[in-house]
Every structure is written in C-alpha cells, then in structure tokens.
Write a protein that holds these residues in place. Structure first.
Motif, PDB file in Angstrom:
ATOM      1  N   ARG A   1      49.908  27.118  10.767  1.00 36.69           N
ATOM      2  CA  ARG A   1      49.199  25.848  10.918  1.00 36.69           C
ATOM      3  C   ARG A   1      47.704  26.008  10.671  1.00 36.69           C
ATOM      4  O   ARG A   1      47.121  27.050  10.955  1.00 36.69           O
TER       5      ARG A   1
ATOM      6  N   ARG B   1      50.208  16.578   9.180  1.00 34.05           N
ATOM      7  CA  ARG B   1      51.590  16.453   9.652  1.00 34.05           C
ATOM      8  C   ARG B   1      51.653  15.854  11.057  1.00 34.05           C
ATOM      9  O   ARG B   1      52.496  15.017  11.358  1.00 34.05           O
ATOM     10  N   HIS B   2      50.753  16.317  11.918  1.00 31.61           N
ATOM     11  CA  HIS B   2      50.688  15.803  13.283  1.00 31.61           C
ATOM     12  C   HIS B   2      49.229  15.594  13.654  1.00 31.61           C
ATOM     13  O   HIS B   2      48.354  16.322  13.198  1.00 31.61           O
TER      14      HIS B   2
ATOM     15  N   TYR C   1      47.831  20.578   9.938  1.00 36.43           N
ATOM     16  CA  TYR C   1      48.486  20.766   8.649  1.00 36.43           C
ATOM     17  C   TYR C   1      49.481  21.902   8.819  1.00 36.43           C
ATOM     18  O   TYR C   1      49.096  23.016   9.195  1.00 36.43           O
ATOM     19  N   VAL C   2      50.747  21.634   8.592  1.00 40.95           N
ATOM     20  CA  VAL C   2      51.783  22.650   8.720  1.00 40.95           C
ATOM     21  C   VAL C   2      51.923  23.360   7.379  1.00 40.95           C
ATOM     22  O   VAL C   2      52.286  22.732   6.375  1.00 40.95           O
TER      23      VAL C   2
END
Length: 254
Positions: A221, A238-239, A251-252
């Motif tokens: 990440r 992403r989250h 960001y994964v």
C-alpha cells in the motif's frame, strides 16, 4: 520543492550560533552541513538562526519565533495517550490488519506522524529533505530517552530521488506520504512553530511525481495524507479513511 527565503543556489539564509565551548565541535559540524556561517558578526542579516546549546538545538527566525523538536518534552503531543492502536485510521490505511509492519515515511517533517507510527508498533524508515528539519530531527532522535525511538532510521534525502535510488533495496510493506501544499493547515503545530515550519519547507510542488514513483515500488500500500476537502493527488484511490480534519487515501499496489 520551493524554499522560502532561499538563494538561487538553494541555500537558506541561515546562520549557526553557539557560545558554549562544549558544543563548539557540534556547531562546526552543523554549520558545515547547513553550509551556513558559524557565529557571524552580522547575525541580523540572516532570516533563520540555528542555535546549538548544551541542552539541545532549535531554530528561531528574525521575529524570534521558535521551532524545536524534542520528543521527550512532548510539547507537540508526540506521546499520544489513549490511542486506539490498530484501530487508528492511519494504521488501518497502512494495512496493519494485512500484516504491514515496516513503513517508509517520505516526508517526516516535525516527526509527529512518524513517531506515532512507532508508538503503534510500526518500524519506520524516515526521509526528510529540508536540511534544517533533518538536523533538528537527528538531534532529537539522538537525545531521546524513549526506547521505541532508538531503532528509527532517518535519511536526509529528496523523497523522489530516494525512491528512485532505493527501489528493491529496502524491505518495506507500505509507503506513507504527507505532502505540503499552500492550503494545507498543520494544525498539530502551535502557531509560531507552524509559521517557521512553513517558511523552512515551502511546498511539495513535485508531490504527484513522488506518488507516481512510490506506486512503482514492490509494496502492498501507498498512503497519502490529505485535507478533507482536497482532491485526490492521483486517480486510483482504493480506500479513503476519513477523520474530522484529514483523510488517508490508500492506493493498493500489490
């Protein structure tokens, strides 16, 4: 990065001041590192003054505003009481539940987030590109009595260049990035220290390039700290873990 009060060659208008004989050698070392005169005859001509004293180092500007880093005095709430451990937003964003333990912090600044991460059990490698902040941090880590900070690994480097030069050489699970922007409020700092901090570090104009390079690293990440109302630094979040004032965009990667 655009440095405020900087000359064309990137040198800050700063001098080093020390009067105690026992710190003379240290003062000489920091003057050489900062490319600054030691005890000049005309100190009023310098905007920043880097003081080396037996009890520690600190910076004052021409308005006598103070900037100091001392993890043991805890005047910036380094020793956070009552934290929620793995339930802290920053820990969740970095992937503590997924096994993340080693974090690369690309912009240490005053060390507030980095020190908190060590409190939460992370092993942190920190990068700071402001020579003055690096000097303050280096001294603070050397003087601290807190055992959990003894293993902190601090580097003086530009974040973008550090990423390019060390890809594949460091084993880290996640990368953390807290870029400075003109509109960003460093609310954790007292007013006078916030002013000096801003004047020293300027703005991270290359933040998107730093993030772009970080996303090429073999980590799980990459987390970017953002003001609540700010746009994403780059697409692909992403989250997003939202607090009252800031959020952590994740960001994964892998």
């Amino acid at each position: 990065m655009s440095l405020v009060f900087a000359s064309l060659d990137g040198g800050l208008r700063i001098c080093v001041r020390a009067s105690a004989p026992e710190v003379h050698d240290k003062a000489v070392e920091w003057a050489s590192f900062l490319k600054a005169p030691l005890n000049p005859e005309n100190p009023e001509q310098y905007f920043f003054h880097f003081f080396v004293e037996p009890e520690g180092v600190f910076v004052r500007d021409q308005e006598k505003r103070l900037l100091e880093i001392d993890f043991d005095k805890n005047h910036l709430d380094y020793e956070r009481k009552g934290h929620r451990g793995k339930n802290e937003l920053i820990a969740k964003a970095l992937g503590v539940a997924k096994g993340a333990r080693r974090v690369l912090d690309l912009s240490v600044g005053m060390g507030i987030d980095s020190v908190f991460l060590t409190q939460l059990g992370f092993t942190v490698i920190g990068v700071e590109r402001s020579p003055v902040l690096y000097a303050l941090l280096k001294e603070a880590f050397a003087r601290t009595q807190k055992d959990y900070l003894k293993s902190y690994e601090l580097h003086f480097a530009d974040g973008l260049q550090f990423l390019k030069q060390n890809k594949g050489l460091l084993e880290v699970d996640a990368i953390y990035f807290d870029p400075m922007y003109p509109h960003k409020k460093k609310s954790a700092l007292p007013k006078q220290e916030m002013v000096v901090f801003r004047d020293l570090v300027g703005h991270d104009d290359d933040a998107s390039l730093v993030l772009q390079e970080a996303l090429t690293w073999p980590v799980k990440r990459v987390v970017v700290k953002r003001p609540m109302q700010a746009e994403e630094l780059l697409p692909g979040v992403r989250h997003s873990y939202e607090g009252k004032v800031v959020r952590y965009d994740t960001y994964v990667v892998g």
